[in-house]
Design an enzyme around this catalytic site. Structure first.
Site, PDB file in Angstrom:
ATOM      1  CG  PHE A 116      -2.053   0.921   1.164  1.00 22.53           C
ATOM      2  CD1 PHE A 116      -3.263   0.502   0.622  1.00 22.53           C
ATOM      3  CD2 PHE A 116      -1.951   2.221   1.620  1.00 22.53           C
ATOM      4  CE1 PHE A 116      -4.344   1.365   0.559  1.00 22.53           C
ATOM      5  CE2 PHE A 116      -3.023   3.096   1.548  1.00 22.53           C
ATOM      6  CZ  PHE A 116      -4.227   2.669   1.010  1.00 22.53           C
ATOM      7  CG  ASP A 173       0.032  -1.332   7.378  1.00 22.94           C
ATOM      8  OD1 ASP A 173      -1.063  -1.723   7.830  1.00 22.94           O
ATOM      9  OD2 ASP A 173       0.169  -0.281   6.731  1.00 22.94           O
ATOM     10  CE1 TYR A 198      -9.756   2.474   6.106  1.00 23.99           C
ATOM     11  CE2 TYR A 198      -9.117   4.017   7.829  1.00 23.99           C
ATOM     12  CZ  TYR A 198      -8.867   3.411   6.612  1.00 23.99           C
ATOM     13  OH  TYR A 198      -7.729   3.724   5.920  1.00 23.99           O
ATOM     14  CE  LYS A 199      -7.890  -0.386   4.821  1.00 22.15           C
ATOM     15  NZ  LYS A 199      -6.453  -0.233   4.605  1.00 22.15           N
ATOM     16  NE  ARG A 214      -9.318  -4.340  -2.340  1.00 16.08           N
ATOM     17  CZ  ARG A 214      -8.844  -3.419  -1.488  1.00 16.08           C
ATOM     18  NH1 ARG A 214      -7.638  -3.559  -0.992  1.00 16.08           N
ATOM     19  NH2 ARG A 214      -9.555  -2.368  -1.170  1.00 16.08           N
TER      20      ARG A 214
HETATM   21  C1  LIG Z   1      -5.919   1.042   4.218  1.00 14.70           C
HETATM   22  C2  LIG Z   1      -4.439   1.050   4.456  1.00 14.70           C
HETATM   23  C3  LIG Z   1      -3.807   2.182   4.959  1.00 14.70           C
HETATM   24  C4  LIG Z   1      -4.598   3.441   5.162  1.00 14.70           C
HETATM   25  O1  LIG Z   1      -3.948   4.370   5.927  1.00 14.70           O
HETATM   26  P1  LIG Z   1      -4.730   5.627   6.529  1.00 14.70           P
HETATM   27  O2  LIG Z   1      -3.636   6.515   6.947  1.00 14.70           O
HETATM   28  O3  LIG Z   1      -5.567   5.120   7.660  1.00 14.70           O
HETATM   29  O4  LIG Z   1      -5.574   6.209   5.443  1.00 14.70           O
HETATM   30  C5  LIG Z   1      -2.451   2.102   5.252  1.00 14.70           C
HETATM   31  N1  LIG Z   1      -1.746   0.965   5.017  1.00 14.70           N
HETATM   32  C6  LIG Z   1      -2.334  -0.131   4.495  1.00 14.70           C
HETATM   33  C7  LIG Z   1      -1.543  -1.367   4.259  1.00 14.70           C
HETATM   34  C8  LIG Z   1      -3.692  -0.111   4.185  1.00 14.70           C
HETATM   35  O5  LIG Z   1      -4.270  -1.178   3.645  1.00 14.70           O
END
Ligand SMILES: *Cc1c(COP(=O)(O)O)cnc(C)c1O
Length: 430
Positions: free
Chosen positions: A136, A215, A240-241, A389
């Site tokens: 990401f 992460d 939020y996931k 996805r």
């Molecule tokens: C969704 C996601 C994020 C999102 O980060 P925010 O700062 O909360 O927007 C970060 N890292 C990964 C791997 C993600 O899947």
């Protein structure tokens, strides 16, 4: 619960054997929709609205600022000040971290910044942040920005994502050397669903004198994570996931207890001070997990997140993983049987032990195909350039949902219903 057949009746039979089916009633899911995007925005836990309403009407509305402190046990305890660590400890139970090591604060991106800076501070003689090119992007952006800000020749090394499906952990382990300060990795890759071996990478990094920031955005709540058992250093993840905390929910930051008196936050804010309400002129970092906080927590959002986390904690984590594997297996088996003729390939690992709770498909027209799918009530998402996805949240996704979603997808591809002008237009958020 293995996939024994691919008919709709087989899927219904799997649902009738499902020990988690009762949890589905704990979420609000719109009629006529198969929601396969809980890995991007988890569904609304049914208890969240009432809990947020109480926080607004009774706490903010009636008790006002007194709500920051916990009121006596007889009353409905507010204790806003404890939310970041109280929910943090609950998330700790989900990721295998003993109390006092997780705090809910800021966004994942900001927490990556804090964790990386702390790790670099612990390894002052090393210059490399090792990460993976296909992860990401925000994590890599943050690493680049931190290296630039420090101005001490730190380098962000991105491994090429080519081998993501096969042996991602082996590639990373091989690349760790005596100049690696910290390894920054997604446990589960957001695009392919490929999962790292947390224990093996952590052990290899430690053997080479490096630290790891994991992460857990795409794994917390659906994959086993044994933070303490693998001797993890730092972890971050989203609220939020799969934790279903609501749009923009705060993220979490985990710092191993053994490191907490050796590190300080690069963003020295008053909530991370050892004594915030002493209002001292100088900054002294908290010697506990509060060191991860910066400023005032978003209370209303945290109340919603706590409802989501409580609902996850109510389920048996082994059953969650078993069902997650079965759901993804069913999706892959149906894709092999029914989608291959239309140019769809499976982009996720076929070995369940290397796969998170999502299945990704490649198709050159993944964008319009996904738009058509959404139009027909199946909500997945698109990730550039050619990934469709589908995320499976075991607490509310049924086997029959997987079956019906794949059925609809096959039909859209067979009839080429995706090839209408309206489905080719791009939206801002994908
Ligand atoms: C969704 C996601 C994020 C999102 O980060 P925010 O700062 O909360 O927007 C970060 N890292 C990964 C791997 C993600 O899947």
């Amino acid at each position: 619960m293995t996939v024994t057949g691919l008919t709709r009746d087989d899927a219904l039979a799997a649902d009738s054997d499902d020990p988690l089916l009762k949890h589905r009633a704990g979420y609000r899911l719109p009629d006529g929709v198969i929601y396969l995007d809980g890995n991007s925005l988890g569904a609304l836990p049914i208890h969240a609205p009432a809990r947020v309403a109480t926080a607004v009407e009774q706490q903010w509305g009636e008790r006002l600022i007194a709500s920051w402190n916990a009121v006596d046990a007889a009353a409905d305890s507010d204790g806003w000040i404890d939310l970041p660590t109280r929910i943090g400890d609950k998330i700790g139970r989900i990721i295998g971290a003993a109390p006092g090591q997780v705090v809910v604060t800021d966004s994942t991106s900001v927490n990556v910044f804090k964790a990386l800076a702390m790790a670099l501070e612990l390894r002052p003689d090393r210059r490399v942040i090792l990460t993976q090119g296909g992860d990401f992007p925000t994590d890599g952006y943050v690493a680049d920005g931190l290296a630039r800000l420090l101005g001490r020749d730190h380098r962000v090394r991105r491994l090429t994502p080519s081998a993501l499906q096969d042996a991602p952990s082996a590639d990373v382990i091989q690349a760790i050397d005596s100049n690696t300060a910290v390894v920054l990795l997604s446990h589960v890759n957001y695009r392919t669903g490929a999962a790292h071996d947390l224990a093996a990478v952590t052990a290899a990094a430690h053997a080479a004198g490096a630290l790891v920031v994991w992460d857990l955005a795409h794994s917390a709540g659906v994959m086993p994570v044994d933070f303490d058992a693998i001797d993890a250093d730092f972890a971050v993840g989203c609220g939020y996931k799969y934790l279903n905390g609501g749009p923009g929910a705060s993220a979490f930051l985990a710092i191993a207890r053994r490191l907490q008196d050796q590190v300080s936050s690069p963003i020295a804010g008053w909530f991370g001070h050892a004594r915030p309400f002493a209002f001292e002129a100088g900054f002294e970092p908290a010697a506990d997990i509060n060191l991860g906080q910066v400023g005032t927590p978003p209370v209303l959002s945290m109340v919603a997140l706590e409802a989501g986390v409580d609902a996850v904690l109510a389920a048996d984590p082994d059953a969650v993983r078993t069902k997650s594997v079965a759901l993804t297996q069913r999706a892959i088996a149906l894709a092999d049987a029914r989608l291959a003729d239309y140019g769809v390939t499976v982009a996720s690992p076929r070995d369940a032990s290397m796969r998170g709770s999502q299945v990704c498909f490649r198709h050159p027209q993944a964008w319009p195909v996904n738009r058509a799918l959404i139009d027909e009530g199946v909500i997945g998402d698109f990730r550039t350039p050619d990934i469709l996805r589908l995320g499976f949240a075991p607490l509310y996704t049924r086997h029959v949902d997987v079956h019906d979603a794949m059925d609809t997808l096959a039909d859209i591809l067979r009839t080429r219903r995706w090839d209408a002008a309206v489905y080719h237009a791009r939206t801002t958020v994908t």
